[in-house]
Design a protein around this motif. Structure first.
Motif, PDB file in Angstrom:
ATOM      1  N   VAL A 196     -17.700  -2.427  -5.292  1.00  0.00           N
ATOM      2  CA  VAL A 196     -17.808  -3.732  -5.946  1.00  0.00           C
ATOM      3  C   VAL A 196     -18.173  -4.742  -4.853  1.00  0.00           C
ATOM      4  CG1 VAL A 196     -16.584  -5.492  -7.278  1.00  0.00           C
ATOM      5  CG2 VAL A 196     -16.069  -3.075  -7.654  1.00  0.00           C
ATOM      6  N   PRO A 197     -19.372  -5.327  -4.916  1.00  0.00           N
ATOM      7  CA  PRO A 197     -19.861  -6.156  -3.811  1.00  0.00           C
ATOM      8  C   PRO A 197     -18.945  -7.308  -3.394  1.00  0.00           C
ATOM      9  CG  PRO A 197     -21.570  -5.835  -5.459  1.00  0.00           C
ATOM     10  CD  PRO A 197     -20.315  -5.250  -6.009  1.00  0.00           C
ATOM     11  N   THR A 198     -18.181  -7.840  -4.298  1.00  0.00           N
ATOM     12  CA  THR A 198     -17.356  -9.003  -3.973  1.00  0.00           C
ATOM     13  C   THR A 198     -15.950  -8.627  -3.507  1.00  0.00           C
ATOM     14  OG1 THR A 198     -16.673  -9.165  -6.277  1.00  0.00           O
ATOM     15  CG2 THR A 198     -18.590 -10.481  -5.598  1.00  0.00           C
ATOM     16  N   SER A 199     -15.680  -7.346  -3.314  1.00  0.00           N
ATOM     17  CA  SER A 199     -14.337  -6.917  -2.944  1.00  0.00           C
ATOM     18  C   SER A 199     -14.378  -5.862  -1.852  1.00  0.00           C
ATOM     19  CB  SER A 199     -13.624  -6.335  -4.177  1.00  0.00           C
ATOM     20  OG  SER A 199     -12.377  -5.803  -3.818  1.00  0.00           O
ATOM     21  N   SER A 200     -13.379  -5.867  -0.991  1.00  0.00           N
ATOM     22  CA  SER A 200     -13.246  -4.836   0.041  1.00  0.00           C
ATOM     23  C   SER A 200     -12.273  -3.743  -0.403  1.00  0.00           C
ATOM     24  CB  SER A 200     -12.776  -5.459   1.355  1.00  0.00           C
ATOM     25  OG  SER A 200     -11.497  -6.057   1.177  1.00  0.00           O
ATOM     26  N   LEU A 201     -11.817  -3.802  -1.637  1.00  0.00           N
ATOM     27  CA  LEU A 201     -10.851  -2.838  -2.156  1.00  0.00           C
ATOM     28  C   LEU A 201     -11.470  -1.450  -2.271  1.00  0.00           C
ATOM     29  CD1 LEU A 201      -7.920  -2.705  -3.212  1.00  0.00           C
ATOM     30  CD2 LEU A 201      -8.830  -3.114  -5.489  1.00  0.00           C
ATOM     31  N   THR A 202     -10.727  -0.430  -1.842  1.00  0.00           N
ATOM     32  CA  THR A 202     -11.169   0.959  -1.913  1.00  0.00           C
ATOM     33  C   THR A 202     -10.089   1.802  -2.590  1.00  0.00           C
ATOM     34  OG1 THR A 202     -10.186   1.626   0.196  1.00  0.00           O
ATOM     35  CG2 THR A 202     -12.434   0.709   0.263  1.00  0.00           C
ATOM     36  N   LEU A 203     -10.483   2.970  -3.065  1.00  0.00           N
ATOM     37  CA  LEU A 203      -9.504   3.907  -3.619  1.00  0.00           C
ATOM     38  C   LEU A 203      -8.522   4.335  -2.541  1.00  0.00           C
ATOM     39  CD1 LEU A 203     -11.835   6.013  -5.912  1.00  0.00           C
ATOM     40  CD2 LEU A 203      -9.912   4.596  -6.665  1.00  0.00           C
ATOM     41  N   ALA A 204      -9.007   4.550  -1.328  1.00  0.00           N
ATOM     42  CA  ALA A 204      -8.108   4.913  -0.228  1.00  0.00           C
ATOM     43  C   ALA A 204      -7.078   3.812   0.007  1.00  0.00           C
ATOM     44  CB  ALA A 204      -8.920   5.183   1.043  1.00  0.00           C
ATOM     45  N   GLY A 205      -7.531   2.574   0.000  1.00  0.00           N
ATOM     46  CA  GLY A 205      -6.618   1.444   0.196  1.00  0.00           C
ATOM     47  C   GLY A 205      -5.581   1.341  -0.905  1.00  0.00           C
ATOM     48  N   ILE A 206      -6.003   1.592  -2.131  1.00  0.00           N
ATOM     49  CA  ILE A 206      -5.061   1.550  -3.254  1.00  0.00           C
ATOM     50  C   ILE A 206      -3.977   2.602  -3.084  1.00  0.00           C
ATOM     51  CG2 ILE A 206      -4.824   2.042  -5.731  1.00  0.00           C
ATOM     52  CD1 ILE A 206      -7.597   0.719  -6.098  1.00  0.00           C
ATOM     53  N   VAL A 207      -4.364   3.824  -2.740  1.00  0.00           N
ATOM     54  CA  VAL A 207      -3.377   4.907  -2.610  1.00  0.00           C
ATOM     55  C   VAL A 207      -2.413   4.615  -1.456  1.00  0.00           C
ATOM     56  CG1 VAL A 207      -3.064   7.371  -2.149  1.00  0.00           C
ATOM     57  CG2 VAL A 207      -4.875   6.597  -3.684  1.00  0.00           C
ATOM     58  N   LYS A 208      -2.935   4.148  -0.327  1.00  0.00           N
ATOM     59  CA  LYS A 208      -2.056   3.841   0.810  1.00  0.00           C
ATOM     60  C   LYS A 208      -1.140   2.673   0.475  1.00  0.00           C
ATOM     61  CE  LYS A 208      -2.381   3.827   5.838  1.00  0.00           C
ATOM     62  NZ  LYS A 208      -3.350   3.853   6.970  1.00  0.00           N
ATOM     63  N   HIS A 209      -1.660   1.680  -0.222  1.00  0.00           N
ATOM     64  CA  HIS A 209      -0.844   0.540  -0.644  1.00  0.00           C
ATOM     65  C   HIS A 209       0.261   0.991  -1.598  1.00  0.00           C
ATOM     66  CE1 HIS A 209       0.298  -3.440  -1.980  1.00  0.00           C
ATOM     67  NE2 HIS A 209       0.063  -3.066  -3.240  1.00  0.00           N
ATOM     68  N   LEU A 210      -0.080   1.853  -2.553  1.00  0.00           N
ATOM     69  CA  LEU A 210       0.936   2.319  -3.498  1.00  0.00           C
ATOM     70  C   LEU A 210       2.006   3.154  -2.803  1.00  0.00           C
ATOM     71  CD1 LEU A 210      -1.222   3.053  -6.663  1.00  0.00           C
ATOM     72  CD2 LEU A 210       0.473   1.218  -6.351  1.00  0.00           C
ATOM     73  N   ALA A 211       1.632   3.923  -1.785  1.00  0.00           N
ATOM     74  CA  ALA A 211       2.644   4.646  -0.999  1.00  0.00           C
ATOM     75  C   ALA A 211       3.571   3.647  -0.314  1.00  0.00           C
ATOM     76  CB  ALA A 211       1.977   5.556   0.029  1.00  0.00           C
ATOM     77  N   LEU A 212       2.989   2.599   0.232  1.00  0.00           N
ATOM     78  CA  LEU A 212       3.784   1.556   0.891  1.00  0.00           C
ATOM     79  C   LEU A 212       4.748   0.895  -0.084  1.00  0.00           C
ATOM     80  CD1 LEU A 212       4.443  -0.546   3.147  1.00  0.00           C
ATOM     81  CD2 LEU A 212       2.473  -1.839   2.302  1.00  0.00           C
ATOM     82  N   VAL A 213       4.275   0.491  -1.253  1.00  0.00           N
ATOM     83  CA  VAL A 213       5.158  -0.227  -2.171  1.00  0.00           C
ATOM     84  C   VAL A 213       6.219   0.683  -2.781  1.00  0.00           C
ATOM     85  CG1 VAL A 213       3.573  -2.138  -2.609  1.00  0.00           C
ATOM     86  CG2 VAL A 213       3.538  -0.168  -4.127  1.00  0.00           C
ATOM     87  N   GLU A 214       5.909   1.971  -2.980  1.00  0.00           N
ATOM     88  CA  GLU A 214       6.951   2.918  -3.421  1.00  0.00           C
ATOM     89  C   GLU A 214       8.102   2.907  -2.420  1.00  0.00           C
ATOM     90  OE1 GLU A 214       7.414   5.158  -6.022  1.00  0.00           O
ATOM     91  OE2 GLU A 214       5.516   4.862  -7.063  1.00  0.00           O
ATOM     92  N   ASP A 215       7.757   3.083  -1.137  1.00  0.00           N
ATOM     93  CA  ASP A 215       8.801   3.113  -0.111  1.00  0.00           C
ATOM     94  C   ASP A 215       9.460   1.755   0.083  1.00  0.00           C
ATOM     95  OD1 ASP A 215       9.003   5.805   0.673  1.00  0.00           O
ATOM     96  OD2 ASP A 215       7.187   5.650   1.881  1.00  0.00           O
ATOM     97  N   SER A 216       8.685   0.696  -0.004  1.00  0.00           N
ATOM     98  CA  SER A 216       9.246  -0.637   0.178  1.00  0.00           C
ATOM     99  C   SER A 216      10.283  -0.958  -0.895  1.00  0.00           C
ATOM    100  CB  SER A 216       8.129  -1.683   0.162  1.00  0.00           C
ATOM    101  OG  SER A 216       8.654  -2.983   0.235  1.00  0.00           O
ATOM    102  N   TRP A 217       9.925  -0.710  -2.155  1.00  0.00           N
ATOM    103  CA  TRP A 217      10.836  -1.064  -3.238  1.00  0.00           C
ATOM    104  C   TRP A 217      11.994  -0.088  -3.397  1.00  0.00           C
ATOM    105  CZ3 TRP A 217      11.600  -5.550  -5.176  1.00  0.00           C
ATOM    106  CH2 TRP A 217      10.569  -6.494  -5.120  1.00  0.00           C
ATOM    107  N   PHE A 218      11.732   1.200  -3.419  1.00  0.00           N
ATOM    108  CA  PHE A 218      12.799   2.163  -3.689  1.00  0.00           C
ATOM    109  C   PHE A 218      13.597   2.515  -2.435  1.00  0.00           C
ATOM    110  CE2 PHE A 218       9.971   2.974  -7.329  1.00  0.00           C
ATOM    111  CZ  PHE A 218      10.875   2.878  -8.363  1.00  0.00           C
ATOM    112  N   THR A 219      12.905   2.877  -1.369  1.00  0.00           N
ATOM    113  CA  THR A 219      13.590   3.344  -0.163  1.00  0.00           C
ATOM    114  C   THR A 219      14.239   2.188   0.590  1.00  0.00           C
ATOM    115  OG1 THR A 219      12.022   5.175   0.025  1.00  0.00           O
ATOM    116  CG2 THR A 219      13.279   4.621   2.000  1.00  0.00           C
ATOM    117  N   GLU A 220      13.430   1.194   0.926  1.00  0.00           N
ATOM    118  CA  GLU A 220      13.918   0.105   1.770  1.00  0.00           C
ATOM    119  C   GLU A 220      14.765  -0.911   1.006  1.00  0.00           C
ATOM    120  OE1 GLU A 220      12.076  -2.750   5.205  1.00  0.00           O
ATOM    121  OE2 GLU A 220      10.973  -2.661   3.315  1.00  0.00           O
TER     122      GLU A 220
END
Length: 158
Positions: A30-54
């Motif tokens: 998407v030309p107007t965004s730097s968002l990638t599928l890789a970024g989404i998956v890594k971000h979701l791993a982060l928020v899983e751990d941030s909310w549940f673990t931490e």
């Protein structure tokens, strides 16, 4: 029902990245965004751990999120995800989801309170609130993943 919806969206995230190369996962599409599928998956791993673990369980964040200066680089997970292999991203996300499921399973009830309170009010979160938030977070990013995956190879659907 909450864990069922969350697991549905977790599985959809993994479906959206299935059979793609590391290069495809790093595509912005998407030309107007730097968002990638890789970024989404890594971000979701982060928020899983941030909310549940931490926050909820009060345990330390697991690697690789422990040594990041988040004030200096608040989008680190999005910025660095293109360097990660597809296998690493999938494994990291699956491990984060397993840790989250273990936290949920260990809780006495949906009314159990988080070890770490809200920053603004110092009130704890309930497990119910965390689960609802993670359903919303994961579903929202699934919408982004829908657009990215379709732009990459035409695959669409849930």
């Amino acid at each position: 029902m909450l864990t069922g919806y969350l697991d549905y969206h977790r599985a959809t995230v993994l479906w959206k990245i299935s059979d793609l190369t590391q290069g495809q996962l790093a595509a912005t599409a998407v030309p107007t965004s730097s968002l990638t599928l890789a970024g989404i998956v890594k971000h979701l791993a982060l928020v899983e751990d941030s909310w549940f673990t931490e926050r909820f369980a009060g345990q330390p964040m697991p690697v690789p999120f422990t040594d990041i200066d988040w004030d200096a680089d608040p989008d680190w997970e999005f910025r660095t995800a293109a360097l990660d292999s597809t296998e690493w991203l999938v494994r990291r996300y699956q491990e984060a989801c397993e840790r989250s499921r273990a936290v949920v399973d260990a809780a006495a009830s949906l009314d159990a309170e988080s070890k770490k309170p809200r920053r603004q009010s110092e009130k704890p979160f309930t497990l119910r609130w965390v689960l609802m938030h993670m359903v919303e977070e994961t579903a929202r990013h699934n919408g982004h993943a829908d657009l990215l995956r379709e732009a990459i190879d035409g695959a669409s659907g849930e």
